[in-house]
Design an enzyme around this catalytic site. Structure first.
Site, PDB file in Angstrom:
ATOM      1  N   CYS A   2       0.820  -1.208   0.000  1.00 53.97           N
ATOM      2  CA  CYS A   2       0.000   0.000   0.000  1.00 53.97           C
ATOM      3  C   CYS A   2       0.857   1.264   0.000  1.00 53.97           C
ATOM      4  CB  CYS A   2      -0.892   0.034   1.234  1.00 53.97           C
ATOM      5  SG  CYS A   2      -1.876  -1.427   1.440  1.00 53.97           S
ATOM      6  N   ARG A  27       5.133  -0.078  -6.125  1.00 53.96           N
ATOM      7  CA  ARG A  27       5.146  -0.862  -4.882  1.00 53.96           C
ATOM      8  C   ARG A  27       4.188  -2.055  -4.959  1.00 53.96           C
ATOM      9  NH1 ARG A  27       6.584   2.473  -0.281  1.00 53.96           N
ATOM     10  NH2 ARG A  27       5.047   1.387   0.989  1.00 53.96           N
ATOM     11  N   TRP A  73      -3.074  -2.731  -1.394  1.00 51.52           N
ATOM     12  CA  TRP A  73      -2.742  -4.124  -1.697  1.00 51.52           C
ATOM     13  C   TRP A  73      -3.507  -4.937  -0.668  1.00 51.52           C
ATOM     14  CZ3 TRP A  73      -0.260  -8.388   0.553  1.00 51.52           C
ATOM     15  CH2 TRP A  73       0.232  -9.355  -0.335  1.00 51.52           C
ATOM     16  N   ASN A  99      -1.920   2.225   6.021  1.00 49.00           N
ATOM     17  CA  ASN A  99      -1.093   1.072   5.655  1.00 49.00           C
ATOM     18  C   ASN A  99      -0.822   0.286   6.927  1.00 49.00           C
ATOM     19  OD1 ASN A  99      -0.926   2.215   3.170  1.00 49.00           O
ATOM     20  ND2 ASN A  99       1.253   2.755   3.296  1.00 49.00           N
ATOM     21  N   GLY A 100      -0.817  -1.029   6.821  1.00 52.28           N
ATOM     22  CA  GLY A 100      -0.518  -1.846   7.996  1.00 52.28           C
ATOM     23  C   GLY A 100      -1.707  -2.733   8.336  1.00 52.28           C
ATOM     24  N   GLU A 494      17.696 -17.920  -8.295  1.00 53.91           N
ATOM     25  CA  GLU A 494      17.267 -16.590  -8.737  1.00 53.91           C
ATOM     26  C   GLU A 494      16.607 -16.674 -10.118  1.00 53.91           C
ATOM     27  OE1 GLU A 494      16.632 -13.938  -7.480  1.00 53.91           O
ATOM     28  OE2 GLU A 494      16.715 -12.424  -9.055  1.00 53.91           O
ATOM     29  N   LYS A 498      12.766 -15.527 -10.806  1.00 61.36           N
ATOM     30  CA  LYS A 498      12.468 -14.493 -11.798  1.00 61.36           C
ATOM     31  C   LYS A 498      11.467 -14.997 -12.825  1.00 61.36           C
ATOM     32  CE  LYS A 498      13.720 -11.779 -10.538  1.00 61.36           C
ATOM     33  NZ  LYS A 498      14.393 -11.090  -9.479  1.00 61.36           N
ATOM     34  N   GLU A 501       7.901 -15.282 -11.262  1.00 55.22           N
ATOM     35  CA  GLU A 501       7.162 -14.059 -10.931  1.00 55.22           C
ATOM     36  C   GLU A 501       6.779 -13.256 -12.155  1.00 55.22           C
ATOM     37  OE1 GLU A 501       9.054 -11.359  -8.178  1.00 55.22           O
ATOM     38  OE2 GLU A 501      10.991 -11.592  -9.099  1.00 55.22           O
ATOM     39  N   HIS A 517      18.033 -36.929  -6.393  1.00 55.30           N
ATOM     40  CA  HIS A 517      17.451 -37.343  -5.112  1.00 55.30           C
ATOM     41  C   HIS A 517      15.949 -37.066  -5.047  1.00 55.30           C
ATOM     42  CE1 HIS A 517      21.327 -38.381  -3.489  1.00 55.30           C
ATOM     43  NE2 HIS A 517      21.792 -37.200  -3.867  1.00 55.30           N
ATOM     44  N   LYS A 615       6.162  -4.611  -4.635  1.00 56.35           N
ATOM     45  CA  LYS A 615       7.593  -4.284  -4.636  1.00 56.35           C
ATOM     46  C   LYS A 615       8.127  -4.186  -3.218  1.00 56.35           C
ATOM     47  CE  LYS A 615      11.413  -3.031  -6.671  1.00 56.35           C
ATOM     48  NZ  LYS A 615      12.180  -4.175  -7.243  1.00 56.35           N
TER      49      LYS A 615
HETATM   50  O1  M6R Z   1      13.003  -4.990  -0.918  1.00 56.95           O
HETATM   51  P1  M6R Z   1      13.590  -6.331  -0.605  1.00 56.95           P
HETATM   52  O2  M6R Z   1      14.861  -6.590  -1.340  1.00 56.95           O
HETATM   53  O3  M6R Z   1      13.736  -6.586   0.850  1.00 56.95           O
HETATM   54  O4  M6R Z   1      12.512  -7.361  -1.154  1.00 56.95           O
HETATM   55  C1  M6R Z   1      12.624  -8.732  -0.920  1.00 56.95           C
HETATM   56  C2  M6R Z   1      11.729  -9.520  -1.846  1.00 56.95           C
HETATM   57  O5  M6R Z   1      10.392  -9.186  -1.625  1.00 56.95           O
HETATM   58  C3  M6R Z   1      12.070  -9.273  -3.310  1.00 56.95           C
HETATM   59  O6  M6R Z   1      13.392  -9.561  -3.594  1.00 56.95           O
HETATM   60  C4  M6R Z   1      11.174 -10.115  -4.231  1.00 56.95           C
HETATM   61  O7  M6R Z   1      11.477 -11.471  -4.118  1.00 56.95           O
HETATM   62  C5  M6R Z   1      11.323  -9.605  -5.659  1.00 56.95           C
HETATM   63  N1  M6R Z   1      10.035  -9.427  -6.255  1.00 56.95           N
HETATM   64  C6  M6R Z   1      12.126 -10.496  -6.521  1.00 56.95           C
HETATM   65  O8  M6R Z   1      12.210 -10.082  -7.824  1.00 56.95           O
END
Ligand code: M6R
Length: 620
Positions: A2, A27, A73, A99-100, A494, A498, A501, A517, A615
């Protein structure tokens, strides 16, 4: 997650708030809304979907010079217009964005309803509008405690309401009786006040403020502020006196604009050479074969006393921690581990007071990472930030650390911040290893290779190889496998994150040796297996695992060091420039970022704002 923006001054507020919301879009959110104090009432507009939709709904003109707005959000209650913020009290005279999470929502709601509050949403946030109204209208004690008469006092009403809620908040409140005033309070959800000339702003993120002012005040937890055209006054909710002070935001490298690129993600992939230069420059001391991270403020004596290093993060940041831990342990010969912050904070960790911890985060606001920082500090541990956003909660809570200098990262999928996390952790590795036992000669070699990385990244991006062939297979598959060993196992992780997502293609990453395994049972003829096999001491071992997959009909997409004959084992071979083992993630990750981007594009995904993701993950 949010986002909040609020303004009081002399400008036409609706377009300003919409612009602020646009700058908070990155965000992640699913609905948006705005409230403007206009002609003796609050005009409220809300839309499910994009800020662009909200913008259309305010085009008929929302006249006013003060207001608050929000991107939501969803947590409590579905994605509906009713649940979008702002929320009003019964009479429409008090309006709130929040927010929260309000944890004691149920008992408060029951009591408020019994007193006549009419709830129009399913959110926990609406509680605040009714609770503040309760005290502002002087309806007396709430529960069994006797309270002083605070009727008509906005600051006292907000204070009293917040003393009755449990949970986290970044909240902005307006009262129709005081249309030029915004009351803001923070507890666990970031808020920053912007101070202009005859105008004052509030936002959950400085990015929303930089078009207007660089004079800011980061609110601390437990703080409350009254904003008017004349400036700001702050208090502590606990009655203490220490409140935040005014600072000037540094010029950020990069402008957070998309430029000519169709998506932020692609732009940020291509930002990487320059971002890496910004991170490395001035920190590598080639002559001495070492590095200097001034923000850590650690003397050689303190460095040699470090007995263990623990790196904490979530998602991509955790994947960067894995690279850092590998490099530190191998080169500095000090036990080093990477920890998922959301797990670490709740497992009552043993915190070694002679150890050093790093909280790694792009946003600096990830609730789980911040929670882990506080837990370490509670147990007497030293924790440094490795953070991109200057002045963010993690940076401030740690007090010391290293800024990543990636420039603003707007796409939800992290790319350039990952690279700069790896680079920053490599700089720390060099500084630490050189202090312990690395020779000047070996240190110089490390330093020279690190300095060459931005140029090599540029070289690769100019000629990225046959990514499109790999994209076709990945898009047609039920599942994509990512394999790697040693430092490349974390690159595999990673790559899979990627791809999932951005394209929603199911993906699974395993250290190559683990494939047999269990996960190999999923392999079918034609399954794409992406193998990360740079020229390092574990290459031959990975080659055997590649053969095992080939023997079962898998299609091998291999990321390898240019010129290496191992490429003959691949159906699609993607060469990257040669470097030292420790820096290979900075090159081998690039084709995986491009693969995710292009797969997302081919499948018609919302690349920069994938579904359900945010984000800045400010709830746990
Ligand atoms: O802002 P941060 O680096 O702490 O965020 C951590 C994760 O939420 C962030 O890396 C998330 O996995 C990304 N969307 C990956 O691309």
């Amino acid at each position: 997650m949010c986002g909040i923006i609020g303004y009081t001054g002399t400008r036409d507020v609706a377009p300003l708030l919409v612009r602020g919301l646009r700058r908070l879009e990155y965000r992640g959110y699913d609905s948006a809304g705005i409230a403007v104090a206009s002609h003796m009432r609050f005009e409220v507009r809300k839309e499910v979907g994009r800020v662009a939709d909200l913008e259309r709904s305010v085009e008929d003109g929302l006249e006013g010079i003060s207001g608050i707005a929000h991107t939501r959000w969803a947590t409590h209650g579905g994605v509906t217009r009713e649940n979008a913020h702002p929320h009003l009290d019964n009479e429409g005279r008090i309006v709130v964005v929040h927010n929260g999470i309000i944890e004691n929502m149920a008992p408060l709601k029951t009591r408020l309803i019994a007193e006549g509050a009419i709830f129009r949403s399913e959110t926990d946030s609406e509680i605040l509008a009714h609770l503040i109204a309760h005290f502002y209208h002087g309806y007396g004690s709430f529960g069994d405690s006797i309270i002083p008469d605070i009727a008509g006092d906005p600051v006292a009403a907000v204070k009293m309401a917040l003393s009755r809620v449990r949970g986290t908040w970044g909240v902005a409140v307006m009262f129709l009786d005081h249309p030029g005033m915004i009351i803001a309070a923070r507890n666990g959800s970031p808020l920053v006040i912007g101070i202009g000339d005859g105008e004052t702003f509030i936002a959950s993120d400085p990015h929303a403020l930089v078009p207007y002012t660089r004079r800011v005040m980061f609110m601390a937890d437990g703080e409350l502020a009254r904003l008017t055209v004349d400036g700001v006054e702050t208090w502590r909710l606990d009655g203490g006196t220490k409140t935040s002070s005014i600072e000037t935001l540094e010029e950020e490298w990069g402008d957070g604009e998309q430029g000519d690129f169709p998506h932020f993600m692609l732009k940020e992939i291509h930002d990487q050479p320059e971002a890496l230069r910004q991170c490395i420059s001035g920190r590598v001391l080639v002559e001495d074969g070492t590095a200097k991270l001034g923000g850590l403020d650690l003397s050689p004596r303190e460095l040699v006393d470090i007995q263990r290093v623990t790196l904490l993060g979530c998602g991509t940041s955790y994947n960067a921690c894995l690279v850092g831990a590998y490099a530190i342990e191998q080169l500095a010969r000090i036990p080093a581990t990477a920890e998922i912050a959301s797990e670490y904070r709740y497992r009552n960790p043993v915190v070694d007071p002679r150890g050093l911890h790093f909280a790694v985060s792009q946003s600096g606001e990830t609730a789980d990472t911040l929670g882990a920082v506080k837990e370490i500090q509670r147990k007497g541990g030293a924790v440094m930030g490795a953070v991109n956003v200057v002045g963010s909660s993690i940076a401030r809570t740690c007090g010391r650390g290293v800024y990543l200098h990636s420039g603003p990262e707007m796409a939800v999928a992290s790319t350039k911040a990952y690279s700069n996390m790896v680079a920053a952790l490599c700089l720390f590795t060099l500084q630490l290893a050189r202090t312990t036992h690395l020779s000047a000669h070996a240190g110089r070699e490390f330093a020279e290779h690190l300095q060459a990385i931005p140029g090599l990244v540029e070289q690769y991006l100019a000629n990225p190889g046959p990514i499109d062939d790999a994209v076709r297979w990945v898009c047609d598959s039920k599942i994509t496998f990512f394999l790697g060993r040693g430092v490349s196992a974390s690159v595999a992780a990673e790559g899979a994150l990627k791809l999932m997502e951005v394209s929603y293609v199911p993906s699974i990453a395993y250290p190559s040796g683990e494939m047999k395994h269990g996960p190999i049972a999923l392999l079918e003829k034609g399954s794409p297996v992406i193998c990360i096999v740079p020229n390092d001491p574990l290459k031959a071992k990975t080659a055997s695992n590649v053969q095992e997959c080939r023997a079962r009909g898998a299609r091998i997409i291999m990321v390898h060091t240019a010129g290496d004959p191992i490429a003959e084992l691949a159906d699609v071979a993607i060469p990257v420039p040669e470097t030292l083992e420790w820096f290979s993630p900075l090159l081998t990750v690039l084709p995986l970022q491009l693969l995710a981007y292009k797969a997302g594009l081919a499948l018609g995904r919302d690349i920069d704002r994938p579904r359900n993701l945010a984000k800045s993950v400010t709830v746990e």
